[in-house]
Scaffold this motif. Structure first.
Motif, mmCIF file in Angstrom:
data_model
loop_
_atom_site.group_PDB
_atom_site.id
_atom_site.type_symbol
_atom_site.label_atom_id
_atom_site.label_comp_id
_atom_site.label_asym_id
_atom_site.label_seq_id
_atom_site.Cartn_x
_atom_site.Cartn_y
_atom_site.Cartn_z
ATOM 1 N N ASN A 279 0.668 -1.155 0.068
ATOM 2 C CA ASN A 279 -0.130 0.084 -0.105
ATOM 3 C C ASN A 279 0.862 1.266 -0.141
ATOM 4 O O ASN A 279 0.392 2.186 -0.526
ATOM 5 N N PRO A 280 1.738 1.240 0.851
ATOM 6 C CA PRO A 280 2.712 2.628 0.918
ATOM 7 C C PRO A 280 3.205 3.022 -0.606
ATOM 8 O O PRO A 280 3.579 2.181 -1.217
ATOM 9 N N THR A 281 3.228 4.389 -0.708
ATOM 10 C CA THR A 281 4.008 4.700 -1.841
ATOM 11 C C THR A 281 5.475 5.615 -1.770
ATOM 12 O O THR A 281 5.752 5.816 -2.603
ATOM 13 N N THR A 282 5.733 5.799 -0.406
ATOM 14 C CA THR A 282 6.856 6.421 -0.258
ATOM 15 C C THR A 282 7.818 5.598 0.621
ATOM 16 O O THR A 282 7.319 4.537 1.637
ATOM 17 N N GLU A 284 9.336 6.809 3.613
ATOM 18 C CA GLU A 284 9.145 6.812 4.803
ATOM 19 C C GLU A 284 7.825 6.093 5.127
ATOM 20 O O GLU A 284 7.890 5.452 6.510
ATOM 21 N N GLY A 285 6.903 6.243 4.582
ATOM 22 C CA GLY A 285 5.469 5.391 5.098
ATOM 23 C C GLY A 285 5.921 3.840 4.953
ATOM 24 O O GLY A 285 5.414 3.139 6.045
ATOM 25 N N LEU A 286 6.542 3.484 4.105
ATOM 26 C CA LEU A 286 6.750 2.023 4.122
ATOM 27 C C LEU A 286 7.690 1.716 5.392
ATOM 28 O O LEU A 286 7.267 0.509 5.901
ATOM 29 N N ARG A 288 8.104 3.330 8.233
ATOM 30 C CA ARG A 288 7.053 3.475 9.398
ATOM 31 C C ARG A 288 6.291 2.152 9.520
ATOM 32 O O ARG A 288 5.955 1.809 10.515
ATOM 33 N N LEU A 289 5.669 1.868 8.612
ATOM 34 C CA LEU A 289 4.622 0.562 8.505
ATOM 35 C C LEU A 289 5.240 -0.382 8.861
ATOM 36 O O LEU A 289 4.902 -1.427 9.910
ATOM 37 N N SER A 416 9.707 -5.226 -0.791
ATOM 38 C CA SER A 416 8.835 -4.219 -0.872
ATOM 39 C C SER A 416 9.494 -2.880 -1.027
ATOM 40 O O SER A 416 9.510 -1.905 -1.819
ATOM 41 N N THR A 420 9.440 -0.043 -3.771
ATOM 42 C CA THR A 420 9.079 1.214 -3.467
ATOM 43 C C THR A 420 10.284 2.112 -3.968
ATOM 44 O O THR A 420 9.876 3.253 -4.650
#
Length: 922
Positions: A279-282, A284-286, A288-289, A416, A420
């Motif tokens: 799901n994440p596109t960045t 940083e988001g990946l 943190r997840l 992943s 990304t």
């Protein structure tokens, strides 16, 4: 395990035998007492009554002797005639006293005997002594007068009558005793039969109680396992209230279910995490997840993630950092080799530190803070390169299971992360191309203003340029979209490969875990079924044979599941070669003749000419398909017949404009229960049968037709089915026809029929008329060796290397029956010590592969390379059944390879091969 006393199966059986032995002991005591009484009675009759009769006759004879001597002396006057008289006179009192003592138990007879005594004394007084005295005095007149009066005759006559009465009374008493003895003997026989019946009843009752106690617990385990296999509920557990071997079996099964359930749970978690990571596109988001999932799944309260870029490590995300104290999150960037994070990135290995000093890392919350005591640094790799490093801090050291889960998560996250980053780079390149495109458009507008005066002359050219430009933009847009789609498809395909790898590895591990205990069960049950030492009864031997057949059924189920997995993963291999059709009837006859005989149905195999001599296909896979089809036909047919018809037909190929092609059709028909038309398609799906009731009645997993259809596709063919409910079914395998060699001669191209009737001949006679390679069920399970083979095996030194003591015990018992000397080692290290320090030089080494500490691969390498023992045959044994296992074993230095569970006949065959080979080399 509980410390309470275990009531094992052996104890139950021994108790049953003790009860029977005790009952027999009681019966023997009772019978011995009765027999002793009868013996005493018989002795009494034999000695007492005979002595009474003899003494009675002796007294009568003494009287007769006295009478005869008295009369002879009176007539002749010779003293010699007095000898009988004197002898009878001296003996009768002695005989009387003995007889009187013998009849002391009968006062009436004693009284009769006293009367006889008085008459004897009376005769002696008035006749015997008086007449002798007269004769001695020489008074002949008185002698004549005595003879004329004969006063003793009355006493003699009365005496004879009394003796006869006495004797008859004793005879009647003897007969009464004999009759009583006969009655008591008859009573003893009745008592014996009654006690035998009572013992039989009690023995049967004890047998039923003991066997019922054993069977009841086994059935409870079987029903629970069956419910689990049918319902697929891994939360269900086996509950056994006994404290015997069945409880141990249930405990091991429950542990296995716990491990499988835990593996499924981890697999589901990993699958869910892999889905979330899409799901994440960045970056940083990946990141943190990823840290959030680590904290949730493993309760890790503090973590930092560094991304490798441009030969540096940059901090991109943190979990539970102290915002007021930025330095608490660690450095913003690091160079390779700097600190534990940089060192882990270079070495690509996990670094762990425990017992950290106070305040080395502070973990804070709204209520306070504490110091972490454990630090773990994990590199994240993709295709062998470090792409990131995660640093984890916790209040206590992470467990080994947690570390395994972290490794699995880092693999998924590495994929992943790479996807990304690649997607972000592509987006960046796309944005730059858009800026350049805008700049080019502005410059084009300026040029358009400068060339307005030339616009009229170049208007047509300009319009073409604009059209090309628009077309170019659309192409660029489509190109970007296509590249994104390709990237996403590549990522999805990679995820599928990873999932397939998990599945294959899981099936391989499950195969090992199931085959290891199954190996010892099959070997030991086969040894029991052989009953070479005749320790088992026929019924117990049948029990062992049932256990052996059930184990083989379980092995076939494992093989079916692995075959289905290989087909789904595209790993099933086929080997094409020339296959002779004429040999097929004999092969199928070997497999199914006994089944047809047992079910009392006809079995026909028909070759309808003309047929080619051979076809080019994979013979093993073709036989596997036909065995599956014939097995189903026999399973669902109770009366009538099962037939296999082989013919050459023409089929229309819709993929080649309706072109006809020659194929070989193998049609399996039966007169069984049939299949409803709406169920024909679903029976080719995995784990499906016609309906649930059929599955419950006839059994089976529903894998056979699914695997057969897949194998037929690999061979370039297909399977069709027609059926009518209640009338039977026809399954037809179509295989491509490749003409090889010569066809069947014209005179032999008529229809040939191979009919194997099930009546009129014994199974042994039918087996003798077929090939010697008969299925094990058609022969006794005992392995018969030739004298040459016995001499080949006798006194051979065999080294068994296996960490499972059950397998060592089973193999040792099996091999020692053929005169072999078996030595065992429970791991690779112990094996090397025996060979190096103990000087052991076995004739064959049976090497298990999956062992702790030092596995079979490394142990084999060291035997060959370090110890230099290159001539000893090493047969690798493994319960994993993946296609690369054999190659790995041979590459490590193994001479041969066998998969578990082991068939002792295969083991002996391989050992004979390599022993004979070694002997030929010598």
């Amino acid at each position: 395990m509980s410390k309470t006393r275990r009531f094992t199966i052996r104890s139950k059986i021994v108790l049953g035998y003790l009860v029977v032995v005790l009952l027999f002991g009681v019966v023997l005591l009772i019978l011995s007492a009765q027999i002793d009484v009868l013996q005493k009675e018989n002795d009494f009759i034999s000695h007492h009554d005979l002595d009474v009769h003899n003494l009675t006759n002796a007294i009568e004879k003494n009287v007769l002797d006295m009478e005869t001597g008295q009369r002879g002396f009176m007539l002749t006057g010779k003293e010699s005639y007095l000898q009988p008289y004197d002898q009878g006179l001296s003996e009768w009192n002695t005989n009387y006293d003995q007889l009187y003592a013998l009849i002391s138990d009968n006062p009436a007879q004693q009284q009769n005997l006293q009367n006889i005594k008085s008459h004897i004394n009376r005769w002696i007084e008035i006749a015997g002594e008086r007449s002798v005295l007269l004769k001695k005095e020489g008074d002949q007149d008185k002698v004549l007068a005595f003879f004329q009066s004969d006063p003793g005759k009355t006493e003699i006559d009365l005496l004879r009558s009394q003796l006869a009465t006495f004797r008859n009374t004793e005879i009647l008493l003897t007969e009464a005793r004999v009759t009583d003895l006969a009655n008591r003997s008859s009573t003893l026989l009745t008592i014996m039969y009654t006690l035998w019946g009572l013992i039989a009843a009690l023995s049967i009752a004890a047998a039923f109680i003991v066997s019922g106690n054993i069977v009841r617990t086994l059935q409870e385990v079987k029903h629970t396992i069956s419910d689990i296999s049918r319902g697929g509920n891994l939360k269900q557990r086996i509950r056994v209230r006994t404290r015997d071997e069945v409880a141990d079996l249930a405990h091991e099964a429950n542990q296995l279910l716990d491990e499988v359930q835990e593996q499924n749970r981890v697999k589901d978690q990993l699958t869910g995490v892999a889905t979330l990571f899409q799901n994440p596109t960045t970056l940083e988001g990946l990141s943190r997840l990823f840290l959030s999932e680590l904290a949730t799944m493993l309760e890790i309260p503090y973590s930092v993630l560094y991304h490798w870029k441009d030969n540096r490590l940059f901090r991109v995300a943190a979990y539970a950092g102290d915002g007021e104290k930025e330095h608490s999150l660690g450095k913003i960037s690091l160079v390779p080799g700097e600190g534990l994070v940089g060192q882990s990135a270079i070495e690509q290995r996990v670094l762990r530190m425990n017992d950290l000093p106070q305040n080395y890392i502070r973990i804070s919350s709204g209520l306070g803070h504490a110091s972490a005591s454990s630090l773990t640094v994990v590199p994240i790799l993709f295709e062998g390169k470090t792409v990131a490093v995660v640093e984890l801090a916790s209040m206590k050291p992470l467990t080994e299971k947690a570390m395994e889960l972290i490794k699995e998560l880092t693999v998924i996250f590495g994929v992943s992360l790479h996807s990304t980053v690649t997607r972000m780079e592509l987006q960046h390149l796309y944005d730059e191309s858009q800026v350049l495109n805008e700049e080019l458009q502005a410059q084009s507008e300026k040029l358009q203003l400068q060339t307005e005066e030339m616009q009229s002359q170049t208007e047509e050219l300009q319009m073409q340029t604009e059209e090309l430009y628009m077309l170019n933009e659309r192409l660029e847009s489509q190109k970007g979209t296509a590249e994104n789609a390709v990237q996403e498809l590549a990522a999805t395909a990679h995820q599928l490969r990873i999932s397939s790898g998990y599945k294959s590895e899981f099936l391989a591990n499950m195969s090992h875990e199931l085959r290891t205990p199954l190996n010892s069960m099959l070997i030991l049950s086969e040894i029991l079924a052989e009953n070479k030492h005749h320790h088992l009864s026929g019924e117990e031997q049948n029990y062992a044979a049932v256990i052996h057949r059930s184990g083989k059924d379980l092995l076939n189920l494992i093989n079916d599941i692995l075959d289905l997995s290989k087909v789904e993963a595209g790993q099933m291999e086929v080997e094409f070669d020339d296959v002779y059709l004429d040999t097929l009837p004999e092969v199928m006859n070997q497999y199914f003749l006994k089944t047809a005989e047992q079910k009392k149905i006809d079995f026909r195999i028909q070759l309808q000419g003309p047929l080619p001599a051979t076809i080019e296909t994979d013979e093993m896979r073709m036989h596997q398909i036909l065995r599956n089809l014939l097995s189903n036909a026999f399973k669902f047919t109770s009366t009538g017949e099962v037939a296999l018809t082989i013919s050459q037909v023409r089929l229309t190929d819709p993929e080649h404009a309706g072109q006809e092609t020659e194929v070989i059709a193998f049609s399996v028909s039966d007169t069984g229960i049939g299949i409803a038309e709406d169920k024909l398609l679903q029976i080719f799906e995995a784990f499906k049968q016609a309906d649930g009731a059929t599955a419950r009645k006839y059994g089976g997993t529903g894998l056979g037709l699914s695997i057969s259809q897949s194998l037929a596709s690999l061979l370039g063919g297909s399977i069709s089915a027609t059926s009518r409910l209640g009338q039977g079914s026809v399954f037809t395998l179509f295989l491509p026809l490749y003409r090889k060699g010569h066809e069947v001669p014209q005179e032999e191209q008529s229809s040939r029929l191979f009919v194997y009737e099930t009546v009129g001949a014994t199974a042994e006679e039918r087996i003798n008329t077929s090939s010697p390679h008969v299925e094990p069920e058609l022969k006794n399970m005992e392995i018969l060796l030739t004298p040459l083979e016995e001499s080949l095996f006798r006194d051979r030194q065999i080294l068994v290397v296996d960490d499972d003591i059950r397998n060592v015990y089973a193999l040792a018992n099996a091999l020692e029956q053929y005169g072999m000397q078996v030595t065992s080692a429970q791991n690779g290290t112990e094996c090397l010590e025996l060979l190096e320090q103990g000087g052991l030089r076995p004739d064959v080494i049976l090497m298990d592969i999956m062992m702790p500490e030092l596995d079979g691969y490394e142990t084999t390498r060291r035997i060959r390379e370090k110890l230099g023992l290159t001539q000893i045959p090493i047969i690798a044994l493994t319960a994993k059944a993946m296609k690369e296992d054999r190659e790995k074993c041979i590459a490590a230095g193994a001479t041969d390879y066998l998969s578990k569970p082991l068939n002792i006949k295969d083991v002996l065959s391989r050992m004979k091969l390599w022993m004979s080979h070694e002997k030929m080399e010598i």
